[in-house]
Design an enzyme around this catalytic site. Structure first.
Site, PDB file in Angstrom:
ATOM      1  N   HIS A 225       4.608   7.977  -2.653  1.00 54.66           N
ATOM      2  CA  HIS A 225       6.085   7.769  -2.427  1.00 54.66           C
ATOM      3  C   HIS A 225       6.583   6.507  -3.149  1.00 54.66           C
ATOM      4  O   HIS A 225       7.349   6.568  -4.094  1.00 54.66           O
ATOM      5  CB  HIS A 225       6.527   8.226  -1.188  1.00 54.66           C
ATOM      6  CG  HIS A 225       6.360   9.331  -0.543  1.00 54.66           C
ATOM      7  ND1 HIS A 225       6.688  10.476  -1.101  1.00 54.66           N
ATOM      8  CD2 HIS A 225       5.402   9.549   0.509  1.00 54.66           C
ATOM      9  CE1 HIS A 225       6.268  11.412  -0.144  1.00 54.66           C
ATOM     10  NE2 HIS A 225       5.406  10.826   0.852  1.00 54.66           N
ATOM     11  N   ASP A 226       6.225   5.516  -2.497  1.00 50.98           N
ATOM     12  CA  ASP A 226       7.021   4.358  -2.565  1.00 50.98           C
ATOM     13  C   ASP A 226       6.748   3.566  -3.926  1.00 50.98           C
ATOM     14  O   ASP A 226       7.602   2.849  -4.558  1.00 50.98           O
ATOM     15  CB  ASP A 226       7.039   3.538  -1.504  1.00 50.98           C
ATOM     16  CG  ASP A 226       7.523   3.902  -0.205  1.00 50.98           C
ATOM     17  OD1 ASP A 226       8.373   4.762  -0.479  1.00 50.98           O
ATOM     18  OD2 ASP A 226       7.189   3.440   1.156  1.00 50.98           O
TER      19      ASP A 226
END
Ligand code: BDR
Ligand code: CA
Length: 314
Positions: free
Chosen positions: A239-240
């Site tokens: 995600h990040d």
């Protein structure tokens, strides 16, 4: 052709496994002015310590300031079932030799007073960002923009409909989405296009060095955790790092300027993001929305960039 200068960014994060990989990519591809930490995946003590430890592992002397220890209104939730009790379970990190001052929100405000045009990346609950926006009305207009990992258009990971970072502090996300600057949402529908698998592990193991070893440990731990509880995919989304790459490598992404709203009430809906996707929007449409839904990424190119970032410490 001269190299394009690296974007100068502030990072607000809650490391967290994928936040740590994001920090490696940020150290490689961005000019990071400073890092603030927030309560999120685990408590603020752990997220701050993890940010310091990752920076130290990379030999990176970046300022780190701790921010909010609680959401604005919501009761704290965490993601220990994914990231472990420390937020970085499974990873071998040094004991930090420095500490972080606890003035994260003031640091964000003061840094943007000294330098306008920074980009803010948020990869945890948006509590610090919302506090900065509420304390100083000029904060947003001094930024080039805000990019956050959170929300999504196709369902959630904490509840049926809500993603963790937005669910953990929905009021803060709602405030952020009305900021007076471009706000880009990198939600689950985007980040699920970049997932970790055995092939990525093999590539990382062949590299060596602290960044590749840390990323390998994180992905091994997440693969095991996803095997235990994931409902959507057995391969953990990165995600990040995806949100970071949306700033540093925007040519790999597609986005649409459109209204995005956060659901603050409801039994099953709290923390849901609603992305306007109708061809002929109704009353919620504005002439020129400042919110942008980032909805597509070249996943293979993103994976290559994560590997290349790790290779810088080989
Ligand atoms: C987000 O929640 C956290 O667990 C991850 O670090 C990521 O920022 C994904 O929903
Ligand atoms: Ca995070």
């Amino acid at each position: 052709m001269p190299d394009t200068p690296k974007p100068r960014i502030l990072i607000d994060c809650d490391p967290g496994h994928d936040d740590a990989i994001m920090l490696i990519c940020a150290a490689a591809y961005a000019d990071v002015v400073g890092i603030t930490t927030v309560n999120g995946n685990v408590g603020l003590h752990h997220t701050t310590r993890n940010a310091l430890a990752v920076a130290q592992l990379l030999g990176w002397d970046v300022p780190v300031h701790a921010g909010a220890a609680r959401p604005l209104i919501a009761e704290p939730v965490d993601a220990r079932q994914v990231h472990g009790e420390t937020g970085m379970d499974g990873a071998t990190l040094p004991t930090p030799t420095r500490t972080a001052p606890g003035d994260g929100v003031e640091y964000l405000l003061e840094t943007t007073r000294q330098e306008e045009g920074l980009h803010l990346l948020a990869t945890g609950p948006l509590t610090n960002v919302a506090l900065a926006l509420r304390i100083d009305a000029g904060f947003a207009s001094r930024l080039a923009g805000i990019t956050f990992m959170g929300g999504g258009a196709l369902g959630g990971n904490v509840t049926v409909a809500a993603e963790f970072n937005v669910f953990a502090d929905p009021e803060a996300a709602a405030i952020t989405l009305t900021a007076d600057c471009p706000v880009r949402m990198c939600g689950l529908d985007l980040t699920h296009q970049v997932t970790a698998d055995q092939d990525l592990l093999d590539r990382l193991r062949a590299i060596g060095g602290p960044a590749a070893v840390l990323t390998t440990e994180i992905i091994e731990t997440e693969l095991a955790a996803y095997g235990r509880y994931a409902t959507s995919s057995p391969e953990p989304p990165l995600h990040d790092p995806v949100a970071l790459l949306a700033i540093t490598h925007p040519h790999l992404f597609e986005e649409t300027a459109t209204p995005i709203h956060v659901e603050l009430g409801g039994v099953h809906g709290r923390g849901t993001t609603h992305v306007e996707r109708r061809a002929h929007p109704g009353a919620s449409a504005t002439e020129a929305p400042s919110t942008r839904w980032v909805h597509h990424v070249d996943g293979a190119a993103a994976i290559d960039l994560i590997v290349e970032a790790c290779a810088r410490w080989a």
